[in-house]
Scaffold this motif. Structure first.
Motif, PDB file in Angstrom:
ATOM      1  N   ALA A  41      90.026 -11.511  -6.449  1.00 52.21           N
ATOM      2  CA  ALA A  41      88.852 -10.621  -6.347  1.00 52.21           C
ATOM      3  C   ALA A  41      89.246  -9.263  -5.747  1.00 52.21           C
ATOM      4  N   PHE A  42      90.120  -9.278  -4.739  1.00 52.69           N
ATOM      5  CA  PHE A  42      90.588  -7.992  -4.190  1.00 52.69           C
ATOM      6  C   PHE A  42      91.372  -7.229  -5.258  1.00 52.69           C
ATOM      7  N   GLY A  43      92.160  -7.957  -6.016  1.00 49.78           N
ATOM      8  CA  GLY A  43      92.943  -7.317  -7.075  1.00 49.78           C
ATOM      9  C   GLY A  43      92.043  -6.679  -8.126  1.00 49.78           C
ATOM     10  N   ALA A  44      90.848  -7.239  -8.313  1.00 52.55           N
ATOM     11  CA  ALA A  44      89.902  -6.709  -9.300  1.00 52.55           C
ATOM     12  C   ALA A  44      89.084  -5.538  -8.755  1.00 52.55           C
ATOM     13  N   GLY A  45      89.184  -5.274  -7.444  1.00 49.72           N
ATOM     14  CA  GLY A  45      88.468  -4.113  -6.893  1.00 49.72           C
ATOM     15  C   GLY A  45      87.510  -4.397  -5.764  1.00 49.72           C
ATOM     16  N   ALA A  46      87.382  -5.664  -5.354  1.00 45.60           N
ATOM     17  CA  ALA A  46      86.449  -5.971  -4.254  1.00 45.60           C
ATOM     18  C   ALA A  46      86.998  -5.450  -2.922  1.00 45.60           C
ATOM     19  N   ASP A  47      86.084  -5.000  -2.074  1.00 50.61           N
ATOM     20  CA  ASP A  47      86.458  -4.597  -0.708  1.00 50.61           C
ATOM     21  C   ASP A  47      86.183  -5.713   0.280  1.00 50.61           C
ATOM     22  N   LEU A  48      85.154  -6.522  -0.013  1.00 46.17           N
ATOM     23  CA  LEU A  48      84.789  -7.662   0.833  1.00 46.17           C
ATOM     24  C   LEU A  48      84.521  -8.854  -0.082  1.00 46.17           C
ATOM     25  N   VAL A  49      84.919 -10.040   0.369  1.00 47.28           N
ATOM     26  CA  VAL A  49      84.592 -11.263  -0.376  1.00 47.28           C
ATOM     27  C   VAL A  49      83.983 -12.262   0.603  1.00 47.28           C
ATOM     28  N   THR A  50      83.207 -13.212   0.059  1.00 54.56           N
ATOM     29  CA  THR A  50      82.648 -14.242   0.934  1.00 54.56           C
ATOM     30  C   THR A  50      83.371 -15.575   0.763  1.00 54.56           C
ATOM     31  N   VAL A  51      83.515 -16.238   1.916  1.00 51.29           N
ATOM     32  CA  VAL A  51      83.975 -17.625   1.968  1.00 51.29           C
ATOM     33  C   VAL A  51      82.867 -18.377   2.700  1.00 51.29           C
ATOM     34  N   LEU A  52      82.625 -19.632   2.335  1.00 52.32           N
ATOM     35  CA  LEU A  52      81.561 -20.389   2.994  1.00 52.32           C
ATOM     36  C   LEU A  52      81.998 -20.865   4.374  1.00 52.32           C
ATOM     37  N   GLY A  53      81.083 -20.792   5.331  1.00 56.66           N
ATOM     38  CA  GLY A  53      81.386 -21.250   6.683  1.00 56.66           C
ATOM     39  C   GLY A  53      81.617 -22.747   6.750  1.00 56.66           C
ATOM     40  N   SER A  54      81.087 -23.477   5.767  1.00 60.09           N
ATOM     41  CA  SER A  54      81.294 -24.934   5.746  1.00 60.09           C
ATOM     42  C   SER A  54      82.666 -25.304   5.182  1.00 60.09           C
ATOM     43  N   ALA A  55      83.405 -24.316   4.689  1.00 65.86           N
ATOM     44  CA  ALA A  55      84.780 -24.585   4.224  1.00 65.86           C
ATOM     45  C   ALA A  55      85.665 -24.877   5.431  1.00 65.86           C
ATOM     46  N   GLY A  56      86.798 -25.482   5.161  1.00 65.52           N
ATOM     47  CA  GLY A  56      87.748 -25.765   6.231  1.00 65.52           C
ATOM     48  C   GLY A  56      88.365 -24.482   6.780  1.00 65.52           C
ATOM     49  N   ASP A  57      88.855 -24.567   7.994  1.00 66.74           N
ATOM     50  CA  ASP A  57      89.468 -23.386   8.613  1.00 66.74           C
ATOM     51  C   ASP A  57      90.632 -22.862   7.765  1.00 66.74           C
ATOM     52  N   VAL A  94      87.102 -10.180   4.853  1.00 68.58           N
ATOM     53  CA  VAL A  94      86.428 -11.451   4.506  1.00 68.58           C
ATOM     54  C   VAL A  94      85.141 -11.562   5.316  1.00 68.58           C
ATOM     55  N   VAL A  95      84.069 -11.931   4.627  1.00 71.01           N
ATOM     56  CA  VAL A  95      82.791 -12.214   5.276  1.00 71.01           C
ATOM     57  C   VAL A  95      82.541 -13.710   5.129  1.00 71.01           C
ATOM     58  N   VAL A  96      82.168 -14.360   6.219  1.00 70.58           N
ATOM     59  CA  VAL A  96      81.896 -15.801   6.135  1.00 70.58           C
ATOM     60  C   VAL A  96      80.389 -16.020   6.050  1.00 70.58           C
ATOM     61  N   ASP A  97      79.983 -16.660   4.946  1.00 70.43           N
ATOM     62  CA  ASP A  97      78.574 -16.927   4.662  1.00 70.43           C
ATOM     63  C   ASP A  97      78.197 -18.268   5.307  1.00 70.43           C
ATOM     64  N   LEU A  98      77.227 -18.222   6.225  1.00 67.81           N
ATOM     65  CA  LEU A  98      76.858 -19.425   6.989  1.00 67.81           C
ATOM     66  C   LEU A  98      75.703 -20.192   6.355  1.00 67.81           C
ATOM     67  N   ILE A  99      75.453 -19.975   5.085  1.00 70.43           N
ATOM     68  CA  ILE A  99      74.420 -20.719   4.362  1.00 70.43           C
ATOM     69  C   ILE A  99      74.693 -22.226   4.515  1.00 70.43           C
ATOM     70  N   GLY A 100      73.656 -22.958   4.910  1.00 69.12           N
ATOM     71  CA  GLY A 100      73.771 -24.412   5.005  1.00 69.12           C
ATOM     72  C   GLY A 100      74.478 -24.924   6.253  1.00 69.12           C
ATOM     73  N   VAL A 101      74.982 -24.041   7.096  1.00 74.25           N
ATOM     74  CA  VAL A 101      75.662 -24.486   8.325  1.00 74.25           C
ATOM     75  C   VAL A 101      74.590 -24.763   9.384  1.00 74.25           C
ATOM     76  N   ALA A 102      74.645 -25.928  10.015  1.00 70.12           N
ATOM     77  CA  ALA A 102      73.589 -26.317  10.962  1.00 70.12           C
ATOM     78  C   ALA A 102      73.631 -25.461  12.235  1.00 70.12           C
ATOM     79  N   ASP A 103      74.800 -25.376  12.856  1.00 71.40           N
ATOM     80  CA  ASP A 103      74.909 -24.586  14.087  1.00 71.40           C
ATOM     81  C   ASP A 103      75.602 -23.255  13.760  1.00 71.40           C
ATOM     82  N   LYS A 104      74.810 -22.300  13.304  1.00 69.58           N
ATOM     83  CA  LYS A 104      75.383 -21.035  12.829  1.00 69.58           C
ATOM     84  C   LYS A 104      76.053 -20.247  13.966  1.00 69.58           C
TER      85      LYS A 104
END
Ligand SMILES: O=C(CO)[C@H](O)[C@H](O)COP(=O)(O)O
Length: 207
Positions: A73-89, A106-116
């Motif tokens: 995504a960065f190679g295609a031109g993105a400046d910021l991308v999202t990773v889910l907060g529920s993903a592993g470290d 990187v922006v971490v999206d906390l959608i669905g995370v119980a303790d944000k």
């Protein structure tokens, strides 16, 4: 506070039209997850080419293969991308590795995370730029959902955050008061009869 426009549309053509109308009033142009799934990475390239002066945000919502997905995504031109907060470290660390390679974030999206607030602190320590306090479209439709919870979680986190999910001209001032770095608005702009005017109204509501 920055204003981010989430373009939840399905074609690059429609996104380019939306971006052209809203760009004078927003800081960040977001390619929504359905748009990227529908059109692929070429949509990111098209938006960045049309708006090189804007921060282009690819809402990948990555859950695995963090380094690989962020890298393309960065190679295609993105400046910021999202990773889910529920993903592993390790997935978050992988995306951060790709961001460092490209000089992006990187922006971490906390959608669905119980303790944000707790997860927010952890992912910032892993190298995320900021977290997204996010109630998705489905969660917003659930009984008992309150926007105020997102603001409380942002304040409690003590880290840089954005707020997404139901931001509109009435709620954006509260987002700013809660201390958010970024307010994300999708349908409040793209569903308006005059997209440019709706973006300008949100911008004007930011003090
Ligand atoms: O990422 C998203 C859905 O997963 C949306 O783009 C984000 O929640 C903005 O939504 P809204 O239209 O309520 O402003």
């Amino acid at each position: 506070m920055k204003l981010q426009f989430a373009m939840d549309t399905l074609t690059t053509e429609a996104a380019l039209d939306l971006a052209a109308a809203a760009a004078p009033h927003v800081d960040i142009l977001e390619l929504g997850t359905p748009l990227i799934k529908s059109e692929g990475l070429s949509a990111i390239t098209a938006i960045k080419k049309a708006h090189p002066d804007k921060i282009v945000f690819a809402d990948l919502k990555t859950m695995d293969a963090g380094e690989l997905e962020a890298d393309i995504a960065f190679g295609a031109g993105a400046d910021l991308v999202t990773v889910l907060g529920s993903a592993g470290d390790s997935t978050i660390v992988g995306a951060v590795t790709a961001a460092k390679k490209h000089g992006k974030g990187v922006v971490v999206d906390l959608i669905g995370v119980a303790d944000k607030p707790a997860r927010a602190k952890e992912v910032i320590a892993l190298g995320a730029e900021f977290v997204e306090m996010h109630a998705g479209l489905d969660e917003q439709a659930e009984e008992g959902f309150t926007f105020a919870t997102l603001l409380r979680d942002g304040e409690a986190s003590g880290v840089p955050f954005s707020v997404a999910g139901g931001v509109n001209a009435s709620s954006i001032a509260d987002v700013q008061k809660a201390g958010a770095q970024v307010a994300v608005a999708g349908s409040a702009i793209y569903s308006a009869p005059d997209v440019g005017a709706a973006a300008a109204e949100l911008r004007a509501a930011i003090i």
